[in-house]
Design a protein around this motif. Structure first.
Motif, PDB file in Angstrom:
ATOM      1  N   TRP A  86       9.357  36.532 -19.491  1.00  0.00           N
ATOM      2  CA  TRP A  86      10.403  36.118 -20.442  1.00  0.00           C
ATOM      3  C   TRP A  86      10.456  34.594 -20.542  1.00  0.00           C
ATOM      4  O   TRP A  86      10.579  34.046 -21.645  1.00  0.00           O
ATOM      5  N   LYS A  87      10.336  33.927 -19.409  1.00  0.00           N
ATOM      6  CA  LYS A  87      10.329  32.459 -19.398  1.00  0.00           C
ATOM      7  C   LYS A  87       9.118  31.914 -20.163  1.00  0.00           C
ATOM      8  O   LYS A  87       9.209  30.895 -20.850  1.00  0.00           O
ATOM      9  N   LEU A  88       7.983  32.611 -20.040  1.00  0.00           N
ATOM     10  CA  LEU A  88       6.763  32.176 -20.733  1.00  0.00           C
ATOM     11  C   LEU A  88       6.736  32.646 -22.185  1.00  0.00           C
ATOM     12  O   LEU A  88       5.823  32.287 -22.936  1.00  0.00           O
ATOM     13  N   TYR A 122      15.112  31.326  -7.906  1.00  0.00           N
ATOM     14  CA  TYR A 122      15.723  30.913  -9.177  1.00  0.00           C
ATOM     15  C   TYR A 122      15.490  31.967 -10.248  1.00  0.00           C
ATOM     16  O   TYR A 122      16.422  32.328 -10.989  1.00  0.00           O
ATOM     17  N   LEU A 123      14.267  32.479 -10.329  1.00  0.00           N
ATOM     18  CA  LEU A 123      13.950  33.491 -11.337  1.00  0.00           C
ATOM     19  C   LEU A 123      14.760  34.761 -11.101  1.00  0.00           C
ATOM     20  O   LEU A 123      15.299  35.353 -12.043  1.00  0.00           O
ATOM     21  N   ARG A 124      14.866  35.178  -9.852  1.00  0.00           N
ATOM     22  CA  ARG A 124      15.652  36.378  -9.557  1.00  0.00           C
ATOM     23  C   ARG A 124      17.133  36.159  -9.868  1.00  0.00           C
ATOM     24  O   ARG A 124      17.810  37.052 -10.380  1.00  0.00           O
ATOM     25  N   ASN A 125      17.635  34.976  -9.574  1.00  0.00           N
ATOM     26  CA  ASN A 125      19.051  34.690  -9.813  1.00  0.00           C
ATOM     27  C   ASN A 125      19.409  34.655 -11.290  1.00  0.00           C
ATOM     28  O   ASN A 125      20.587  34.730 -11.645  1.00  0.00           O
ATOM     29  N   ILE A 131      24.743  37.310 -19.549  1.00  0.00           N
ATOM     30  CA  ILE A 131      24.162  37.009 -20.860  1.00  0.00           C
ATOM     31  C   ILE A 131      22.640  36.920 -20.757  1.00  0.00           C
ATOM     32  O   ILE A 131      21.908  37.490 -21.579  1.00  0.00           O
ATOM     33  N   ILE A 132      22.151  36.216 -19.727  1.00  0.00           N
ATOM     34  CA  ILE A 132      20.710  36.101 -19.532  1.00  0.00           C
ATOM     35  C   ILE A 132      20.116  37.476 -19.241  1.00  0.00           C
ATOM     36  O   ILE A 132      19.043  37.829 -19.759  1.00  0.00           O
ATOM     37  N   ASN A 135      19.651  39.323 -22.397  1.00  0.00           N
ATOM     38  CA  ASN A 135      18.510  38.799 -23.157  1.00  0.00           C
ATOM     39  C   ASN A 135      17.187  39.293 -22.583  1.00  0.00           C
ATOM     40  O   ASN A 135      16.265  39.653 -23.332  1.00  0.00           O
ATOM     41  N   ILE A 136      17.081  39.294 -21.247  1.00  0.00           N
ATOM     42  CA  ILE A 136      15.857  39.769 -20.604  1.00  0.00           C
ATOM     43  C   ILE A 136      15.677  41.259 -20.852  1.00  0.00           C
ATOM     44  O   ILE A 136      14.562  41.732 -21.130  1.00  0.00           O
ATOM     45  N   TYR A 137      16.768  42.017 -20.755  1.00  0.00           N
ATOM     46  CA  TYR A 137      16.714  43.455 -20.979  1.00  0.00           C
ATOM     47  C   TYR A 137      16.231  43.764 -22.399  1.00  0.00           C
ATOM     48  O   TYR A 137      15.385  44.634 -22.603  1.00  0.00           O
ATOM     49  N   ARG A 138      16.756  43.061 -23.372  1.00  0.00           N
ATOM     50  CA  ARG A 138      16.338  43.284 -24.760  1.00  0.00           C
ATOM     51  C   ARG A 138      14.892  42.850 -24.973  1.00  0.00           C
ATOM     52  O   ARG A 138      14.138  43.501 -25.710  1.00  0.00           O
ATOM     53  N   TYR A 139      14.514  41.753 -24.338  1.00  0.00           N
ATOM     54  CA  TYR A 139      13.126  41.287 -24.421  1.00  0.00           C
ATOM     55  C   TYR A 139      12.177  42.348 -23.873  1.00  0.00           C
ATOM     56  O   TYR A 139      11.073  42.535 -24.397  1.00  0.00           O
ATOM     57  N   ALA A 140      12.604  43.065 -22.840  1.00  0.00           N
ATOM     58  CA  ALA A 140      11.738  44.031 -22.163  1.00  0.00           C
ATOM     59  C   ALA A 140      11.265  45.136 -23.097  1.00  0.00           C
ATOM     60  O   ALA A 140      10.168  45.672 -22.921  1.00  0.00           O
ATOM     61  N   PHE A 141      12.074  45.504 -24.095  1.00  0.00           N
ATOM     62  CA  PHE A 141      11.695  46.587 -24.998  1.00  0.00           C
ATOM     63  C   PHE A 141      10.416  46.235 -25.767  1.00  0.00           C
ATOM     64  O   PHE A 141       9.439  46.989 -25.754  1.00  0.00           O
ATOM     65  N   ASP A 142      10.418  45.102 -26.436  1.00  0.00           N
ATOM     66  CA  ASP A 142       9.232  44.699 -27.210  1.00  0.00           C
ATOM     67  C   ASP A 142       8.076  44.317 -26.297  1.00  0.00           C
ATOM     68  O   ASP A 142       6.909  44.508 -26.650  1.00  0.00           O
TER      69      ASP A 142
END
Length: 233
Positions: A86-88, A122-125, A131-132, A135-142
């Motif tokens: 997600w960060k990349l 940091y990434l795990r936190n 909110i983050i 965003n990550i959860y929604r990103y995971a679908f695509d």
């Protein structure tokens, strides 16, 4: 002729007083910390690190990803890898392009294994911020779906949901997975989004579930099945 008397010097002409006035306005400055070249992020070093995992097509693929995960000490299925992707801003699971790698690692200021290992907490936190997390959860679908399909196949959906408790309630995730083994073979984006909302707003005993709410039919059927299961206990 009378000798002219020297005029008494005013206080402002006294060197000691001048020094005192100057020091009143000049605060001592703490010496700045010099950044050594070793501490600075290096694009060249970052790209050299990237090329350790790539083939001739300059893309970090599944084989390189396996070695990369081994080097940083993280299992490929660990949710940290999802956060890193997600960060990349990587659109494809199992692949990082040079551009994605350089942009993301520059943001993280990581140009070697040790620096990225220092960022794992940091990434795990990041998942602790609601909110983050959303965003990550929604990103995971695509990220996880086949790009020639608009939906996510159910086996992949279950794997993602159970990946490090990817939704807030692991109990709901497991129960939902058991329902999905029957008639549902894929999950669309609306259903995926609503699973997270469901896990955050509906209690585990389903007592506050609104049957007249705008939930997908898949979740209505899950609730019906789950209530029957609970009643039989």
């Amino acid at each position: 002729m009378p000798v002219k008397k020297k005029r008494k010097s005013s206080g402002s002409d006294d060197p000691g007083l001048r020094k005192c006035k100057i020091t009143c306005f000049c605060r001592p400055q703490a010496p700045g910390r010099l950044i050594s070249p070793e501490d600075q992020f290096s694009n060249k070093k970052c790209l050299a690190w990237f090329y350790e995992y790539t083939g001739p097509d300059e893309v970090l693929g599944p084989e390189g990803m396996e070695k990369f995960c081994e080097d940083i000490g993280v299992e490929p299925e660990n949710i940290i890898m999802l956060v890193l992707a997600w960060k990349l801003e990587a659109p494809n699971m199992g692949f990082f392009t040079k551009e994605e790698w350089l942009k993301g690692m520059t943001l993280l200021q990581c140009d070697c294994i040790e620096r990225l290992q220092g960022k794992l907490d940091y990434l795990r936190n990041q998942l602790n911020d609601t909110i983050i997390f959303k965003n990550i959860y929604r990103y995971a679908f695509d990220f996880a779906r086949d790009k020639d399909q608009r939906s996510l196949d159910m086996d992949t959906a279950k794997s993602m949901l159970l990946c490090g408790s990817c939704i807030d309630s692991l109990q709901i995730s497991i129960s939902f997975s058991s329902l999905s083994q029957s008639k549902y073979k894929v999950m669309n984006k609306d259903q995926w989004y609503n699973v997270l909302e469901f896990s955050r707003t509906v209690s585990t005993d389903l007592s506050n579930y609104d049957e007249d709410g705008a939930w997908p039919v898949l979740l209505d059927e899950f609730v019906e099945c789950q209530k029957a299961r609970l009643a039989a206990l």
